[in-house]
Enzyme design. Structure first.
Site, PDB file in Angstrom:
ATOM      1  N   CYS A  70       0.874  -1.177   0.000  1.00  0.00           N
ATOM      2  CA  CYS A  70       0.000   0.000   0.000  1.00  0.00           C
ATOM      3  C   CYS A  70       0.913   1.229   0.000  1.00  0.00           C
ATOM      4  O   CYS A  70       2.048   1.138  -0.467  1.00  0.00           O
ATOM      5  CB  CYS A  70      -0.941  -0.016   1.207  1.00  0.00           C
ATOM      6  SG  CYS A  70      -0.100   0.171   2.796  1.00  0.00           S
ATOM      7  N   GLN A  71       0.461   2.344   0.529  1.00  0.00           N
ATOM      8  CA  GLN A  71       1.296   3.545   0.536  1.00  0.00           C
ATOM      9  C   GLN A  71       2.347   3.515   1.652  1.00  0.00           C
ATOM     10  O   GLN A  71       3.497   3.841   1.429  1.00  0.00           O
ATOM     11  CB  GLN A  71       0.434   4.806   0.663  1.00  0.00           C
ATOM     12  CG  GLN A  71       1.213   6.097   0.557  1.00  0.00           C
ATOM     13  CD  GLN A  71       1.933   6.248  -0.776  1.00  0.00           C
ATOM     14  OE1 GLN A  71       1.402   5.893  -1.828  1.00  0.00           O
ATOM     15  NE2 GLN A  71       3.156   6.761  -0.733  1.00  0.00           N
TER      16      GLN A  71
END
Length: 119
Positions: free
Chosen positions: A87-88
């Site tokens: 993810c980020q």
């Protein structure tokens, strides 16, 4: 013990369960991911939103946003292959890894630091 004490204990247990890692989830760094990225025997999943994914993503990763993962995982992914999740920042991918484990995926790996650590 009073009712309030039981309530506090239950709340503490729930919070600990939420943040503690689930047994069987591997963690790798982005440097380790770079060595695995061309492995055709692994599945790569980016659980960021569609907009985040379109803005920047790693070639070879499939976008399945976290909020859709439980509905799409069994249809779009094989339980027989390792799933590497990003993810980020690593927080959503850790949650996604827990979702996959609960769905019966046996080999799940979370990328620590996420896309923020990729470059």
């Amino acid at each position: 013990m009073t009712y309030l004490n039981y309530l506090v204990l239950a709340l503490v247990f729930f919070i600990m369960r939420w943040f503690l890692p689930i047994k069987g989830i591997n963690n790798i760094t982005t440097n380790q991911l770079k060595k695995e990225i061309n492995n055709k025997n692994k599945q790569f999943v980016d659980v960021r939103t569609n907009g985040e994914f379109k803005g920047n993503h790693i070639k070879g990763f499939k976008n399945i946003p976290l909020h859709q993962l439980a509905q799409l995982a069994e249809k779009d992914l094989s339980k027989e292959k390792e799933v590497i999740v990003i993810c980020q920042s690593g927080i959503r991918s850790q949650r996604a890894s827990k979702v996959l484990k609960r769905l019966g995926f046996k080999n799940v790996t979370n990328v620590k630091g996420g896309m923020g650590a990729w470059f």
